[in-house]
Write a protein that holds these residues in place. Sequence first.
Motif, PDB file in Angstrom:
ATOM      1  N   THR A 182      16.504  47.348  22.607  1.00 23.50           N
ATOM      2  CA  THR A 182      17.721  47.050  23.070  1.00 23.50           C
ATOM      3  C   THR A 182      17.458  47.567  24.681  1.00 23.50           C
ATOM      4  O   THR A 182      18.089  46.907  25.531  1.00 23.50           O
ATOM      5  N   LEU A 183      16.806  48.657  24.834  1.00 20.79           N
ATOM      6  CA  LEU A 183      16.591  49.033  26.292  1.00 20.79           C
ATOM      7  C   LEU A 183      15.598  48.051  26.965  1.00 20.79           C
ATOM      8  O   LEU A 183      16.147  48.028  28.352  1.00 20.79           O
ATOM      9  N   ILE A 184      14.621  47.553  26.159  1.00 20.81           N
ATOM     10  CA  ILE A 184      13.898  46.810  27.127  1.00 20.81           C
ATOM     11  C   ILE A 184      14.564  45.341  27.451  1.00 20.81           C
ATOM     12  O   ILE A 184      14.367  44.954  28.325  1.00 20.81           O
ATOM     13  N   VAL A 185      15.468  44.935  26.586  1.00 24.86           N
ATOM     14  CA  VAL A 185      16.323  43.706  26.922  1.00 24.86           C
ATOM     15  C   VAL A 185      17.060  43.886  27.745  1.00 24.86           C
ATOM     16  O   VAL A 185      17.356  43.053  28.814  1.00 24.86           O
ATOM     17  N   ALA A 186      17.909  45.214  28.003  1.00 26.86           N
ATOM     18  CA  ALA A 186      18.740  45.365  28.882  1.00 26.86           C
ATOM     19  C   ALA A 186      17.871  45.555  30.265  1.00 26.86           C
ATOM     20  O   ALA A 186      18.591  45.053  31.306  1.00 26.86           O
ATOM     21  N   VAL A 187      16.776  46.016  30.341  1.00 29.97           N
ATOM     22  CA  VAL A 187      16.177  46.240  31.643  1.00 29.97           C
ATOM     23  C   VAL A 187      15.776  44.946  32.119  1.00 29.97           C
ATOM     24  O   VAL A 187      15.903  44.446  33.383  1.00 29.97           O
ATOM     25  N   VAL A 188      15.205  43.809  31.193  1.00 32.79           N
ATOM     26  CA  VAL A 188      14.892  42.582  31.579  1.00 32.79           C
ATOM     27  C   VAL A 188      16.269  41.707  32.023  1.00 32.79           C
ATOM     28  O   VAL A 188      15.995  41.174  33.079  1.00 32.79           O
ATOM     29  N   ALA A 189      17.368  41.794  31.455  1.00 34.19           N
ATOM     30  CA  ALA A 189      18.538  41.075  31.613  1.00 34.19           C
ATOM     31  C   ALA A 189      19.027  41.769  32.737  1.00 34.19           C
ATOM     32  O   ALA A 189      19.367  40.875  33.884  1.00 34.19           O
ATOM     33  N   LEU A 190      18.968  43.072  33.324  1.00 35.26           N
ATOM     34  CA  LEU A 190      19.331  43.479  34.762  1.00 35.26           C
ATOM     35  C   LEU A 190      18.415  42.919  35.891  1.00 35.26           C
ATOM     36  O   LEU A 190      18.845  42.854  36.804  1.00 35.26           O
ATOM     37  N   ALA A 191      16.956  42.880  35.503  1.00 35.53           N
ATOM     38  CA  ALA A 191      16.271  42.230  36.674  1.00 35.53           C
ATOM     39  C   ALA A 191      16.570  40.840  36.665  1.00 35.53           C
ATOM     40  O   ALA A 191      16.354  40.435  37.961  1.00 35.53           O
ATOM     41  N   ALA A 192      16.856  40.174  35.502  1.00 36.10           N
ATOM     42  CA  ALA A 192      17.140  38.712  35.747  1.00 36.10           C
ATOM     43  C   ALA A 192      18.477  38.445  36.396  1.00 36.10           C
ATOM     44  O   ALA A 192      18.607  37.425  37.215  1.00 36.10           O
ATOM     45  N   ILE A 193      19.398  39.414  36.394  1.00 36.68           N
ATOM     46  CA  ILE A 193      20.746  39.000  36.868  1.00 36.68           C
ATOM     47  C   ILE A 193      20.978  39.467  38.312  1.00 36.68           C
ATOM     48  O   ILE A 193      21.729  39.155  39.020  1.00 36.68           O
ATOM     49  N   SER A 194      20.288  40.611  38.794  1.00 38.91           N
ATOM     50  CA  SER A 194      20.519  41.295  39.972  1.00 38.91           C
ATOM     51  C   SER A 194      20.204  40.261  41.160  1.00 38.91           C
ATOM     52  O   SER A 194      20.782  40.436  41.996  1.00 38.91           O
ATOM     53  N   PRO A 195      19.223  39.284  41.183  1.00 36.94           N
ATOM     54  CA  PRO A 195      19.348  38.553  42.359  1.00 36.94           C
ATOM     55  C   PRO A 195      20.435  37.613  42.632  1.00 36.94           C
ATOM     56  O   PRO A 195      21.062  37.322  43.732  1.00 36.94           O
ATOM     57  N   LEU A 196      20.961  37.030  41.257  1.00 37.71           N
ATOM     58  CA  LEU A 196      22.203  36.525  41.324  1.00 37.71           C
ATOM     59  C   LEU A 196      23.285  37.396  41.811  1.00 37.71           C
ATOM     60  O   LEU A 196      24.322  36.647  42.558  1.00 37.71           O
ATOM     61  N   TYR A 197      23.474  38.097  41.293  1.00 35.31           N
ATOM     62  CA  TYR A 197      24.598  39.522  41.850  1.00 35.31           C
ATOM     63  C   TYR A 197      24.642  39.828  43.447  1.00 35.31           C
ATOM     64  O   TYR A 197      25.478  39.808  43.985  1.00 35.31           O
ATOM     65  N   TRP A 198      23.278  39.970  43.775  1.00 38.82           N
ATOM     66  CA  TRP A 198      22.952  40.037  45.107  1.00 38.82           C
ATOM     67  C   TRP A 198      23.371  39.137  45.979  1.00 38.82           C
ATOM     68  O   TRP A 198      23.950  39.444  47.126  1.00 38.82           O
ATOM     69  N   MET A 199      23.190  38.036  45.531  1.00 43.61           N
ATOM     70  CA  MET A 199      23.480  36.762  46.349  1.00 43.61           C
ATOM     71  C   MET A 199      24.851  36.471  46.399  1.00 43.61           C
ATOM     72  O   MET A 199      25.524  36.065  47.371  1.00 43.61           O
ATOM     73  N   LEU A 200      25.500  36.774  45.263  1.00 45.99           N
ATOM     74  CA  LEU A 200      27.079  36.656  44.981  1.00 45.99           C
ATOM     75  C   LEU A 200      27.619  37.725  46.046  1.00 45.99           C
ATOM     76  O   LEU A 200      28.615  37.512  46.850  1.00 45.99           O
ATOM     77  N   ALA A 201      27.186  38.874  46.184  1.00 47.72           N
ATOM     78  CA  ALA A 201      27.596  40.049  46.864  1.00 47.72           C
ATOM     79  C   ALA A 201      27.732  39.599  48.406  1.00 47.72           C
ATOM     80  O   ALA A 201      28.488  39.806  49.134  1.00 47.72           O
ATOM     81  N   VAL A 202      26.610  39.069  48.632  1.00 48.34           N
ATOM     82  CA  VAL A 202      26.214  38.732  50.335  1.00 48.34           C
ATOM     83  C   VAL A 202      26.963  37.551  50.544  1.00 48.34           C
ATOM     84  O   VAL A 202      27.451  37.479  51.742  1.00 48.34           O
ATOM     85  N   ALA A 203      27.381  36.489  49.765  1.00 46.78           N
ATOM     86  CA  ALA A 203      28.011  35.582  50.238  1.00 46.78           C
ATOM     87  C   ALA A 203      29.336  35.721  50.526  1.00 46.78           C
ATOM     88  O   ALA A 203      29.901  34.943  51.246  1.00 46.78           O
TER      89      ALA A 203
END
Length: 299
Positions: free
Chosen positions: A37-58
């Motif tokens: 579960t921890l591994i999946v959470a870390v991978v999911a966070l790494a995959a979502i973080s660029p999209l979240y950062w793009m959303l925040a900057v936009a």
Amino acid sequence: MSIDERVASVSPVAPPTVTAGRRVAVRSRRGGLVVRTLIVAVVALAAISPLYWMLAVAFSSRAELLGGRELRLWPREVTFENFARVFSSFPVATWFGNSVAIAVVVTLISVTTSLLAGYAFAQLRFRGSTALFFLALATLVLPVQVIMVSLFRIVTASGLYGTYWAVILPVSASAFGLFLARQFMLGIPRELIEAARLDGAGHLQTFTRVVLPLSKPLIAVLVFMSLLSSWNDFAWPLIALRENRLFTLPIGLLYLQGQFGSDYGATMAYALLNVVPIAIVFLVFQRYFVAGFARSGIK
């Protein structure tokens, strides 16, 4: 002696070593579940973080992006000025419509050819089918840059250069889509095909009435893959299209970076417009994608 005492006296009692072993196994399974579960959470966070950062900057103002000294995970004030600046400087609506039109037409043609060819290679027997199938798969190892010159000469000689068809036709057949369709249709029971044939159905009727209703997960996978590929295609449309009004969104991003090189808010707003439609399609049809890949034998 009561009934409960008699039952207790004859009931088997597990040895202490067996009970301890079971406890260790349960703890081990729980520990493994926590780690996964921890591994999946870390991978999911790494995959979502660029999209979240793009959303925040936009949605951040230019003053906040360039003048702020502290790192903020979300803008202090949500603004749409970046989107307004992009739409006022470029024909984004036209480019978006071009991307949609090209992606839809490419998807319709590509999915149709993949399904028909996959049915032929999976359910029909003809001389040279195996060699022809592996020849088609061999094209997967060729990068598109190798055949760009040949494609350009063909498109120019046929008079299609500078039109939508110059972008659509070269990518209207997919070797990977053919492979995926064949692997999926190999899993369809041959008895169903033979029963349809005994009832007098031809190949086209068998394909439309028997195979297609069973291939909904496959169709969803092919549609998404074709949409994603044609939507994000950059190199070939940049070569094949010459007029600004025919450009697609990925080509427009190149021009936007030239004008708004240091305007990160406008750049991220434009990139968000390019990402959101495909993300919505994936979220809506994701269960079909999983089923399609699972039944096609793709791990």
